[in-house]
Design a protein around this motif. Structure first.
Motif, PDB file in Angstrom:
ATOM      1  N   VAL A 137       0.944  -1.310  -0.230  1.00 17.94           N
ATOM      2  CA  VAL A 137      -0.033   0.116   0.066  1.00 17.94           C
ATOM      3  C   VAL A 137       0.844   1.146  -0.136  1.00 17.94           C
ATOM      4  O   VAL A 137       1.823   1.344   0.788  1.00 17.94           O
ATOM      5  N   GLN A 138       0.869   2.151  -1.076  1.00 20.91           N
ATOM      6  CA  GLN A 138       1.337   3.159  -0.841  1.00 20.91           C
ATOM      7  C   GLN A 138       0.544   4.435  -1.511  1.00 20.91           C
ATOM      8  O   GLN A 138      -0.608   4.293  -2.085  1.00 20.91           O
ATOM      9  N   GLU A 139       1.180   5.765  -1.297  1.00 21.91           N
ATOM     10  CA  GLU A 139       0.170   6.739  -1.720  1.00 21.91           C
ATOM     11  C   GLU A 139       1.101   7.611  -2.721  1.00 21.91           C
ATOM     12  O   GLU A 139       2.343   7.697  -2.481  1.00 21.91           O
ATOM     13  N   GLU A 140       0.261   8.135  -4.087  1.00 27.59           N
ATOM     14  CA  GLU A 140       1.142   8.731  -4.762  1.00 27.59           C
ATOM     15  C   GLU A 140       0.343   9.519  -5.506  1.00 27.59           C
ATOM     16  O   GLU A 140      -0.859   9.353  -6.053  1.00 27.59           O
ATOM     17  N   VAL A 196      -3.411   9.527  -4.471  1.00 30.36           N
ATOM     18  CA  VAL A 196      -4.057   8.329  -4.727  1.00 30.36           C
ATOM     19  C   VAL A 196      -3.643   7.219  -4.008  1.00 30.36           C
ATOM     20  O   VAL A 196      -2.204   6.808  -3.974  1.00 30.36           O
ATOM     21  N   LYS A 200      -2.411   3.536  -3.796  1.00 31.12           N
ATOM     22  CA  LYS A 200      -1.976   2.515  -4.674  1.00 31.12           C
ATOM     23  C   LYS A 200      -1.846   1.336  -3.849  1.00 31.12           C
ATOM     24  O   LYS A 200      -1.162   1.176  -3.074  1.00 31.12           O
ATOM     25  N   ASN A 202      -1.735  -3.183  -4.048  1.00 28.66           N
ATOM     26  CA  ASN A 202      -1.448  -4.345  -4.842  1.00 28.66           C
ATOM     27  C   ASN A 202      -1.254  -5.513  -4.304  1.00 28.66           C
ATOM     28  O   ASN A 202      -0.809  -5.365  -2.963  1.00 28.66           O
ATOM     29  N   ASP A 221      -9.552   8.070  -6.058  1.00 28.37           N
ATOM     30  CA  ASP A 221      -8.592   8.075  -4.938  1.00 28.37           C
ATOM     31  C   ASP A 221      -8.057   6.879  -4.431  1.00 28.37           C
ATOM     32  O   ASP A 221      -7.167   6.687  -3.653  1.00 28.37           O
ATOM     33  N   ILE A 222      -8.269   5.803  -5.378  1.00 29.91           N
ATOM     34  CA  ILE A 222      -7.585   4.607  -5.117  1.00 29.91           C
ATOM     35  C   ILE A 222      -7.118   3.822  -6.528  1.00 29.91           C
ATOM     36  O   ILE A 222      -8.109   3.890  -7.612  1.00 29.91           O
ATOM     37  N   GLN A 223      -6.216   2.998  -6.682  1.00 26.76           N
ATOM     38  CA  GLN A 223      -5.758   2.140  -7.657  1.00 26.76           C
ATOM     39  C   GLN A 223      -5.406   0.744  -7.441  1.00 26.76           C
ATOM     40  O   GLN A 223      -4.632   0.839  -6.207  1.00 26.76           O
ATOM     41  N   ALA A 224      -5.925  -0.259  -7.802  1.00 24.96           N
ATOM     42  CA  ALA A 224      -5.712  -1.580  -7.162  1.00 24.96           C
ATOM     43  C   ALA A 224      -5.210  -2.303  -8.169  1.00 24.96           C
ATOM     44  O   ALA A 224      -5.739  -2.398  -9.488  1.00 24.96           O
ATOM     45  N   ASP A 225      -4.054  -3.015  -8.386  1.00 28.44           N
ATOM     46  CA  ASP A 225      -3.565  -3.820  -9.179  1.00 28.44           C
ATOM     47  C   ASP A 225      -3.552  -5.139  -8.279  1.00 28.44           C
ATOM     48  O   ASP A 225      -2.661  -5.640  -7.383  1.00 28.44           O
TER      49      ASP A 225
END
Length: 136
Positions: free
Chosen positions: A34-37, A40, A42, A44, A70-74
């Motif tokens: 889990v990271q913020e960039e 957002v 992020k 994975n 506000d979120i991206q999931a891989d």
């Protein structure tokens, strides 16, 4: 954004999606990160099955809407050859299990066919049997 505002923002976004992070732990997501960039969150990781990946995406959409910004999931899937594995509980039937996974109790035949090695009759299943829930 200054450091204090950025830290508050990160905390706010993480807090908003804490249920997703908790669910990831419950599902034992592997290689999770889990990271913020740039505002957002992020995330994975790798789920065991497609069903578990779907559960995570459903939770993300429940919290952030259909297309959250506000979120991206891989999220990857370790075993894509099956949809899920299910351990039978007392009182369950194949149609009840099919309704849970496929939203259609009549798809019990797909589960029966995928488990012919341990099931002889679609009307007879036993607690603690582990069934393959096939991709359909």
């Amino acid at each position: 954004m200054n450091t204090t505002i950025n830290a508050k923002f990160i905390k706010m976004v993480k807090s908003k999606y804490q249920e997703v992070l908790d669910l990831g732990e419950q599902l034992n997501v592997q290689n999770g990160d889990v990271q913020e960039e740039n505002g957002v969150l992020k995330i994975n990781g790798t789920t065991q099955t497609q069903y578990e990946k779907n559960i995570l995406w459903d939770k993300i959409k429940q919290i952030g809407g259909e297309n959250p910004s506000d979120i991206q999931a891989d999220i990857k899937v370790a075993d894509s050859s099956i949809y899920h594995k299910h351990t039978v509980k007392k009182g369950e039937s194949l149609s009840k299990i099919a309704k849970h996974y496929y939203k259609d109790p009549m798809k019990y035949t797909a589960i029966f066919e995928a488990n012919r090695s341990i099931l002889k009759n679609p009307d007879v299943i036993h607690p603690d049997q582990e069934l393959i829930i096939p991709n359909i």
